[in-house]
Design an enzyme around this catalytic site. Structure first.
Site, PDB file in Angstrom:
ATOM      1  N   LYS A 126       0.917  -1.109   0.115  1.00 26.77           N
ATOM      2  CA  LYS A 126       0.002   0.243  -0.288  1.00 26.77           C
ATOM      3  C   LYS A 126       0.964   1.158   0.150  1.00 26.77           C
ATOM      4  O   LYS A 126       1.579   1.303   0.098  1.00 26.77           O
ATOM      5  CB  LYS A 126      -0.748   0.283   1.136  1.00 26.77           C
ATOM      6  N   ASP A 166      -7.095   4.746  -4.679  1.00 28.66           N
ATOM      7  CA  ASP A 166      -7.305   4.138  -3.261  1.00 28.66           C
ATOM      8  C   ASP A 166      -8.688   5.735  -3.328  1.00 28.66           C
ATOM      9  O   ASP A 166      -8.468   6.356  -3.873  1.00 28.66           O
ATOM     10  CB  ASP A 166      -6.996   3.937  -2.298  1.00 28.66           C
TER      11      ASP A 166
HETATM   12  P1  NDP Z   1     -12.866   8.023  -3.240  1.00 30.86           P
HETATM   13  O1  NDP Z   1     -11.742   9.033  -2.815  1.00 30.86           O
HETATM   14  O2  NDP Z   1     -13.306   8.157  -4.320  1.00 30.86           O
HETATM   15  O3  NDP Z   1     -14.110   8.188  -1.838  1.00 30.86           O
HETATM   16  C1  NDP Z   1     -14.371   8.013  -0.392  1.00 30.86           C
HETATM   17  C2  NDP Z   1     -15.097   8.947   0.134  1.00 30.86           C
HETATM   18  O4  NDP Z   1     -15.378   8.333   1.265  1.00 30.86           O
HETATM   19  C3  NDP Z   1     -15.489  10.338  -0.430  1.00 30.86           C
HETATM   20  O5  NDP Z   1     -17.313  10.228  -0.332  1.00 30.86           O
HETATM   21  C4  NDP Z   1     -15.382  10.806   1.005  1.00 30.86           C
HETATM   22  O6  NDP Z   1     -15.855  12.108   1.368  1.00 30.86           O
HETATM   23  C5  NDP Z   1     -15.388   9.271   1.979  1.00 30.86           C
HETATM   24  N1  NDP Z   1     -14.331   9.612   2.584  1.00 30.86           N
HETATM   25  C6  NDP Z   1     -13.127   9.710   2.663  1.00 30.86           C
HETATM   26  N2  NDP Z   1     -12.348  10.093   3.795  1.00 30.86           N
HETATM   27  C7  NDP Z   1     -13.585  10.059   4.756  1.00 30.86           C
HETATM   28  C8  NDP Z   1     -13.372  10.641   6.609  1.00 30.86           C
HETATM   29  N3  NDP Z   1     -11.453  10.948   6.898  1.00 30.86           N
HETATM   30  N4  NDP Z   1     -14.357  11.184   7.101  1.00 30.86           N
HETATM   31  C9  NDP Z   1     -15.612  10.807   6.300  1.00 30.86           C
HETATM   32  N5  NDP Z   1     -15.790  10.817   4.846  1.00 30.86           N
HETATM   33  C10 NDP Z   1     -14.843  10.778   4.056  1.00 30.86           C
HETATM   34  O7  NDP Z   1     -12.606   7.063  -2.078  1.00 30.86           O
HETATM   35  P2  NDP Z   1     -12.788   5.170  -2.954  1.00 30.86           P
HETATM   36  O8  NDP Z   1     -14.440   5.096  -2.846  1.00 30.86           O
HETATM   37  O9  NDP Z   1     -12.118   4.666  -3.807  1.00 30.86           O
HETATM   38  O10 NDP Z   1     -11.996   4.272  -1.517  1.00 30.86           O
HETATM   39  C11 NDP Z   1     -13.386   4.330  -0.208  1.00 30.86           C
HETATM   40  C12 NDP Z   1     -12.773   3.519   0.016  1.00 30.86           C
HETATM   41  O11 NDP Z   1     -12.804   1.322   0.221  1.00 30.86           O
HETATM   42  C13 NDP Z   1     -11.628   3.282   0.974  1.00 30.86           C
HETATM   43  O12 NDP Z   1     -11.370   1.932   2.555  1.00 30.86           O
HETATM   44  C14 NDP Z   1     -10.603   2.627   0.237  1.00 30.86           C
HETATM   45  O13 NDP Z   1      -9.579   1.883   1.425  1.00 30.86           O
HETATM   46  C15 NDP Z   1     -11.910   1.730   0.108  1.00 30.86           C
HETATM   47  N6  NDP Z   1     -11.175   0.075  -0.713  1.00 30.86           N
HETATM   48  C16 NDP Z   1     -10.899   0.910  -2.573  1.00 30.86           C
HETATM   49  C17 NDP Z   1     -10.810   0.344  -3.010  1.00 30.86           C
HETATM   50  C18 NDP Z   1     -10.996   0.903  -4.741  1.00 30.86           C
HETATM   51  O14 NDP Z   1     -10.859  -0.253  -5.487  1.00 30.86           O
HETATM   52  N7  NDP Z   1     -11.040   2.367  -5.040  1.00 30.86           N
HETATM   53  C19 NDP Z   1     -10.491  -1.107  -3.484  1.00 30.86           C
HETATM   54  C20 NDP Z   1     -10.867  -1.921  -1.621  1.00 30.86           C
HETATM   55  C21 NDP Z   1     -11.161  -1.055  -0.180  1.00 30.86           C
HETATM   56  P3  NDP Z   1     -15.287  13.714   0.931  1.00 30.86           P
HETATM   57  O15 NDP Z   1     -15.187  12.980  -0.918  1.00 30.86           O
HETATM   58  O16 NDP Z   1     -15.623  14.772   1.203  1.00 30.86           O
HETATM   59  O17 NDP Z   1     -13.644  13.072   1.428  1.00 30.86           O
END
Ligand code: NDP
Length: 444
Positions: A126, A166
């Site tokens: 990571k 991510d």
């Molecule tokens: P994105 O950046 O596309 O979206 C993240 C979302 O979560 C946004 O809506 C963001 O809001 C919100 N968010 C992030 N940090 C916080 C926080 N501290 N408090 C509240 N809301 C928060 O990321 P992904 O959708 O890619 O990833 C989401 C999760 O899924 C993570 O845990 C990631 O590790 C996991 N994941 C992702 C994969 C992938 O293929 N993308 C694969 C496997 C796991 P805002 O825009 O306002 O920050």
């Protein structure tokens, strides 16, 4: 003390300032107790758990770049190459101000077992940076990505370490990073996944984590006598995982009524309008507060609160430690039957235990969100073959992988007398293959 307790004490001492990493190690090692106790003497002699909890390599580097005012900015970059027993390191790059070494280590550690569960030959890693892409111009994001890759390119490669997206790293960031890698290394190879379709990306990669989450959830419900059709779902997040989880949930006949970002959350009793969300988040890069412009009857609330809404299924898809004990209590009181983690470690340890004690079906992230990395591995295969598969072909493989993952954790849980404990099942099933490979490869 048992071997697990000895190693937990050691890991705590060595990593005292990394709470998320400690939380992940504690969860995994505690649930592996039956397997480890059955091999206690051998594993102790091999220092197997000490090796498993210490990254093979971790790199920390300076990332200087120039903002639109001509001011030099400095961020910190990380890549943790945790375990390559079963394949090249594989895991995303997180760009978020909260990023530190402990968070990257927790994610890299989880990734080892997740990648093993997919059945594909990929090790765990990571990376990331405390850079915040929010509010930055495209030129600033490019300047950061180029500087980040100028250092990272020394440590990665198609057969060494293959990063992906991510939080904060989507198609735009991957494109800039890929361009810089190619320019410096003079190599056109599948060194990153999540690439655009015109330069080696895979169809269905963008959708894969969210779709995969729903495929696994559907199978888990089916095997426990429930149908996903007609169920009400609360979902957190509004990013890549959340959007495509919501899309597949609607396709399967469920109704998603909430989404959230880091400022607030929306409730739409008629079901979230995904075209509006995609325009807001994928095109305008705007806040969820603007959703009411599309759907005047929907509610917007500042802060957190999605898990207080009555539902049958909860899908936390935003970030770590967002579903707390008080949320778990509300979900149970509201009759929720299943929680499946789209994000990595979104549920705290006490909340997980509470849900499991109250017979809520609980699918941990390392299984439930493995569809993203599995499809990344399919992207690697296509890059090696220099071929592109159709959307339907990739989606069908993803579906099979997720169904197989569910059954491998279900079977592992049953084998060790923990039927229905999918946390234990996921850790055990992921662990067995990695350990086998580590023991076969000697003391490395
Ligand atoms: P994105 O950046 O596309 O979206 C993240 C979302 O979560 C946004 O809506 C963001 O809001 C919100 N968010 C992030 N940090 C916080 C926080 N501290 N408090 C509240 N809301 C928060 O990321 P992904 O959708 O890619 O990833 C989401 C999760 O899924 C993570 O845990 C990631 O590790 C996991 N994941 C992702 C994969 C992938 O293929 N993308 C694969 C496997 C796991 P805002 O825009 O306002 O920050």
């Amino acid at each position: 003390m048992s071997y697990v307790d000895d190693v937990l004490a050691l890991v705590q001492k060595k990593n005292a300032s990394e709470p998320e990493f400690l939380q992940a190690v504690e969860e995994v090692l505690n649930s592996l107790r039956p397997v480890i106790e059955a091999n206690e003497e051998k594993f102790r002699k091999e220092a197997l758990l000490e090796r498993l909890t210490e990254p093979e390599r971790q790199v920390k580097f300076r990332v200087p770049w120039v903002d639109d005012n001509g001011q030099v900015q400095v961020n910190v970059g990380y890549r943790v190459q945790f375990n390559s027993a079963i394949g090249p390191y594989k895991g995303g790059i997180r760009l978020h101000p909260s990023v530190n070494i402990g968070i990257i280590k927790f994610l890299g550690f989880e990734q080892i077992f997740k990648n093993s569960l997919t059945g594909l030959p990929i090790g765990g890693g990571k990376g990331g940076s405390d850079f915040d892409p929010k509010g930055k111009s495209d030129r600033e994001v490019m300047a950061f990505c180029q500087s980040f890759m100028t250092e990272l390119c020394r440590h990665i490669g198609a057969d060494t370490d293959v990063p992906a997206g991510d939080i904060g790293t989507g198609a735009r960031e991957i494109g800039y990073m890929f361009g810089q890698y190619k320019r410096i290394r003079n190599l056109y190879e599948g060194v990153l996944t999540g690439k655009g379709l015109s330069y080696g990306g895979s169809l269905a990669r963008k959708e894969a984590t969210g779709y995969g989450l729903l495929y696994l959830t559907e199978e888990m419900l089916k095997c426990n006598g429930h149908d996903i059709k007609g169920k009400t779902i609360v979902l957190s997040g509004a990013g890549n995982v959340a959007i495509y989880a919501a899309e597949k949930a609607a396709e399967l006949g469920a109704k998603v009524v909430t989404m959230s970002d880091s400022n607030g959350w929306i409730y739409d009793a008629e079901g979230i309008d995904l075209n509006a969300i995609k325009e807001l988040k994928e095109v305008k890069r705007a806040r969820l507060s603007e959703y009411k412009n599309y759907r005047p009857n929907a509610e917007y609330h500042e802060g957190r609160g999605v898990f207080g809404v009555k539902c049958d299924i909860a899908l936390p898809c935003a970030t770590q430690n967002e579903l707390l004990l008080e949320d778990a209590k509300q979900l149970v009181a509201n009759g929720c039957i299943a929680v499946a983690e789209g994000a990595n470690m979104p549920t705290t340890l006490d909340a997980t235990k509470y849900l499991q004690r109250n017979k809520v079906l609980f699918a941990p992230g390392k299984a439930a969100n493995a569809g993203g990395v599995a499809t990344s591995a399919l992207e690697m295969s296509q890059n090696s073959e220099r071929l592109s598969w159709s959307f339907e072909e990739v989606d069908a493989k993803l579906h099979d992988i997720m169904v197989n993952i569910f059954h491998s954790l279900d079977n592992a849980a049953k084998k060790y007398g923990a039927e229905g404990d999918y946390v234990a099942g996921a850790n055990i099933a992921g662990f067995e293959k990695v350990v086998d490979a580590m023991l076969a490869q000697g003391v490395v």
